[in-house]
Motif scaffolding. Structure first.
Motif, PDB file in Angstrom:
ATOM      1  N   MET A   8      53.924  85.385   7.570  1.00 27.61           N
ATOM      2  CA  MET A   8      53.876  84.008   8.375  1.00 27.61           C
ATOM      3  C   MET A   8      53.045  83.024   6.891  1.00 27.61           C
ATOM      4  O   MET A   8      51.627  83.670   6.847  1.00 27.61           O
ATOM      5  CB  MET A   8      53.016  84.068   9.370  1.00 27.61           C
ATOM      6  CG  MET A   8      53.633  84.858  10.635  1.00 27.61           C
ATOM      7  SD  MET A   8      52.571  84.914  12.029  1.00 27.61           S
ATOM      8  CE  MET A   8      51.294  85.892  11.662  1.00 27.61           C
ATOM      9  N   ASN A   9      53.649  82.100   6.825  1.00 24.80           N
ATOM     10  CA  ASN A   9      53.124  81.173   5.618  1.00 24.80           C
ATOM     11  C   ASN A   9      52.767  79.934   6.479  1.00 24.80           C
ATOM     12  O   ASN A   9      53.432  79.094   6.903  1.00 24.80           O
ATOM     13  CB  ASN A   9      54.300  80.683   4.589  1.00 24.80           C
ATOM     14  CG  ASN A   9      54.558  82.202   3.702  1.00 24.80           C
ATOM     15  OD1 ASN A   9      53.658  82.958   3.747  1.00 24.80           O
ATOM     16  ND2 ASN A   9      55.996  82.495   3.803  1.00 24.80           N
ATOM     17  N   ALA A  28      48.148  97.133   8.835  1.00 23.60           N
ATOM     18  CA  ALA A  28      48.671  96.294   9.805  1.00 23.60           C
ATOM     19  C   ALA A  28      48.857  94.921   9.699  1.00 23.60           C
ATOM     20  O   ALA A  28      49.668  94.220  10.051  1.00 23.60           O
ATOM     21  CB  ALA A  28      48.309  96.837  11.152  1.00 23.60           C
ATOM     22  N   ILE A  29      47.516  94.581   9.250  1.00 25.94           N
ATOM     23  CA  ILE A  29      47.364  93.053   9.111  1.00 25.94           C
ATOM     24  C   ILE A  29      46.945  92.751   7.878  1.00 25.94           C
ATOM     25  O   ILE A  29      45.831  93.134   7.553  1.00 25.94           O
ATOM     26  CB  ILE A  29      46.465  92.407  10.319  1.00 25.94           C
ATOM     27  CG1 ILE A  29      46.952  92.923  11.681  1.00 25.94           C
ATOM     28  CG2 ILE A  29      46.312  91.027  10.125  1.00 25.94           C
ATOM     29  CD1 ILE A  29      46.017  92.586  12.820  1.00 25.94           C
ATOM     30  N   LYS A  30      47.683  91.871   7.253  1.00 28.56           N
ATOM     31  CA  LYS A  30      47.015  91.427   5.525  1.00 28.56           C
ATOM     32  C   LYS A  30      46.833  89.946   5.607  1.00 28.56           C
ATOM     33  O   LYS A  30      47.867  89.333   6.133  1.00 28.56           O
ATOM     34  CB  LYS A  30      47.807  92.004   4.587  1.00 28.56           C
ATOM     35  CG  LYS A  30      47.656  93.552   4.406  1.00 28.56           C
ATOM     36  CD  LYS A  30      48.640  94.297   3.484  1.00 28.56           C
ATOM     37  CE  LYS A  30      48.842  95.763   3.331  1.00 28.56           C
ATOM     38  NZ  LYS A  30      49.575  96.104   2.521  1.00 28.56           N
ATOM     39  N   PHE A  31      46.295  89.450   4.689  1.00 32.29           N
ATOM     40  CA  PHE A  31      46.232  87.875   4.568  1.00 32.29           C
ATOM     41  C   PHE A  31      45.880  87.756   3.272  1.00 32.29           C
ATOM     42  O   PHE A  31      45.240  88.204   2.760  1.00 32.29           O
ATOM     43  CB  PHE A  31      45.276  87.350   5.672  1.00 32.29           C
ATOM     44  CG  PHE A  31      43.707  87.382   5.316  1.00 32.29           C
ATOM     45  CD1 PHE A  31      43.107  86.523   4.609  1.00 32.29           C
ATOM     46  CD2 PHE A  31      43.173  88.529   5.842  1.00 32.29           C
ATOM     47  CE1 PHE A  31      41.753  86.592   4.157  1.00 32.29           C
ATOM     48  CE2 PHE A  31      41.810  88.572   5.641  1.00 32.29           C
ATOM     49  CZ  PHE A  31      41.181  87.676   4.556  1.00 32.29           C
ATOM     50  N   ASN A  32      46.395  86.406   2.666  1.00 29.35           N
ATOM     51  CA  ASN A  32      46.005  85.666   1.535  1.00 29.35           C
ATOM     52  C   ASN A  32      45.731  84.336   1.822  1.00 29.35           C
ATOM     53  O   ASN A  32      46.466  83.639   2.392  1.00 29.35           O
ATOM     54  CB  ASN A  32      47.048  85.834   0.654  1.00 29.35           C
ATOM     55  CG  ASN A  32      47.332  87.443   0.025  1.00 29.35           C
ATOM     56  OD1 ASN A  32      46.612  87.927  -0.453  1.00 29.35           O
ATOM     57  ND2 ASN A  32      48.345  87.847   0.496  1.00 29.35           N
ATOM     58  N   ILE A  33      44.788  83.946   1.193  1.00 25.48           N
ATOM     59  CA  ILE A  33      44.667  82.229   0.947  1.00 25.48           C
ATOM     60  C   ILE A  33      44.851  81.900  -0.414  1.00 25.48           C
ATOM     61  O   ILE A  33      44.399  82.309  -1.451  1.00 25.48           O
ATOM     62  CB  ILE A  33      43.141  82.075   1.636  1.00 25.48           C
ATOM     63  CG1 ILE A  33      42.816  82.573   2.862  1.00 25.48           C
ATOM     64  CG2 ILE A  33      42.759  80.716   1.500  1.00 25.48           C
ATOM     65  CD1 ILE A  33      41.548  82.699   3.288  1.00 25.48           C
ATOM     66  N   ASP A  91      46.355  76.987   2.139  1.00 20.08           N
ATOM     67  CA  ASP A  91      47.685  77.619   2.633  1.00 20.08           C
ATOM     68  C   ASP A  91      47.250  79.281   2.920  1.00 20.08           C
ATOM     69  O   ASP A  91      46.652  79.922   2.004  1.00 20.08           O
ATOM     70  CB  ASP A  91      48.631  77.514   1.456  1.00 20.08           C
ATOM     71  CG  ASP A  91      49.041  76.115   0.929  1.00 20.08           C
ATOM     72  OD1 ASP A  91      48.676  75.215   2.014  1.00 20.08           O
ATOM     73  OD2 ASP A  91      49.505  75.901  -0.028  1.00 20.08           O
ATOM     74  N   LEU A  92      47.639  79.625   4.079  1.00 23.25           N
ATOM     75  CA  LEU A  92      47.400  80.969   4.649  1.00 23.25           C
ATOM     76  C   LEU A  92      48.639  81.935   4.742  1.00 23.25           C
ATOM     77  O   LEU A  92      49.555  81.243   5.346  1.00 23.25           O
ATOM     78  CB  LEU A  92      46.731  80.672   6.039  1.00 23.25           C
ATOM     79  CG  LEU A  92      46.145  81.847   6.810  1.00 23.25           C
ATOM     80  CD1 LEU A  92      45.108  82.861   5.865  1.00 23.25           C
ATOM     81  CD2 LEU A  92      45.744  81.417   8.236  1.00 23.25           C
ATOM     82  N   THR A  93      48.687  82.985   4.288  1.00 23.25           N
ATOM     83  CA  THR A  93      49.655  83.701   4.360  1.00 23.25           C
ATOM     84  C   THR A  93      49.071  85.100   5.197  1.00 23.25           C
ATOM     85  O   THR A  93      48.061  85.592   4.636  1.00 23.25           O
ATOM     86  CB  THR A  93      50.296  84.199   3.256  1.00 23.25           C
ATOM     87  OG1 THR A  93      50.631  83.216   2.405  1.00 23.25           O
ATOM     88  CG2 THR A  93      51.621  85.153   3.359  1.00 23.25           C
TER      89      THR A  93
END
Length: 126
Positions: free
Chosen positions: A35-36, A72-77, A86-88
Motif C-alpha cells: 500500500m503506497n 507480516a507488516i513492514k513499512f517505509n517512509i 510518503d508511506l509504504t
C-alpha cells in the motif's frame, strides 16, 4: 479523516500458489500487498493499529510466532516534508481456497486462517 493520503496505490506482488490437499482441490495464495500512500499526514499510529487488528482477525497464522510477526507488516517512509510523508506498508498475506464440486460446476470457497487454525484439517478432506 485528516490523516488521509492525497493518492493511494495498492499492488500485489511476489505471489505464489501452493497446493495443500492430497487431491489438489485445495490451494493457498501467498503474496505481498503493498500500500503506497502519498502525502500521508502524521501521525500514523491509528492506521498501524487498524492494520494490526485486521491482521490478528484475518491472518492469525502470520501473528503467531515472533519470526512471522516480524515479516507480516513492514513499512517505509520517504519524502518527509513538514507533517506529511510518503508511506509504504507491505503486508505478507495468504488465503486458502478449497474447490468443491456442486452439481455440474466447480465452486471455490475461501477457508479463512481462523477456520484452519480452529478446526481439524480432516473436516476439509485432507
Amino acid at each position: 479523516d485528516n490523516n488521509s493520503a492525497t493518492k493511494n496505490q495498492f499492488i500485489v506482488k511476489d505471489g505464489i500458489v501452493e497446493p495443500f490437499s492430497v487431491d489438489n482441490s485445495g490451494f493457498q495464495y501467498h503474496f505481498t500487498l503493498s500500500m503506497n500512500l502519498t502525502n500521508y499526514r502524521y501521525p500514523f499510529e491509528d492506521l498501524i493499529a487498524s492494520i494490526v487488528i485486521w491482521m490478528q482477525a484475518n491472518q492469525p497464522d502470520a501473528m503467531i510466532s515472533l519470526q512471522s510477526r516480524q515479516q507480516a507488516i513492514k513499512f517505509n517512509i520517504a519524502n518527509i516534508i513538514g507533517n506529511q510523508c510518503d508511506l509504504t506498508i507491505e503486508l505478507t498475506l495468504s488465503e486458502r481456497i478449497k474447490s468443491i464440486q456442486q452439481q455440474d460446476k466447480l465452486e471455490f470457497n475461501s477457508l479463512t486462517d481462523r477456520i484452519i487454525l480452529q478446526e481439524p484439517l480432516e473436516k476439509y478432506g485432507y
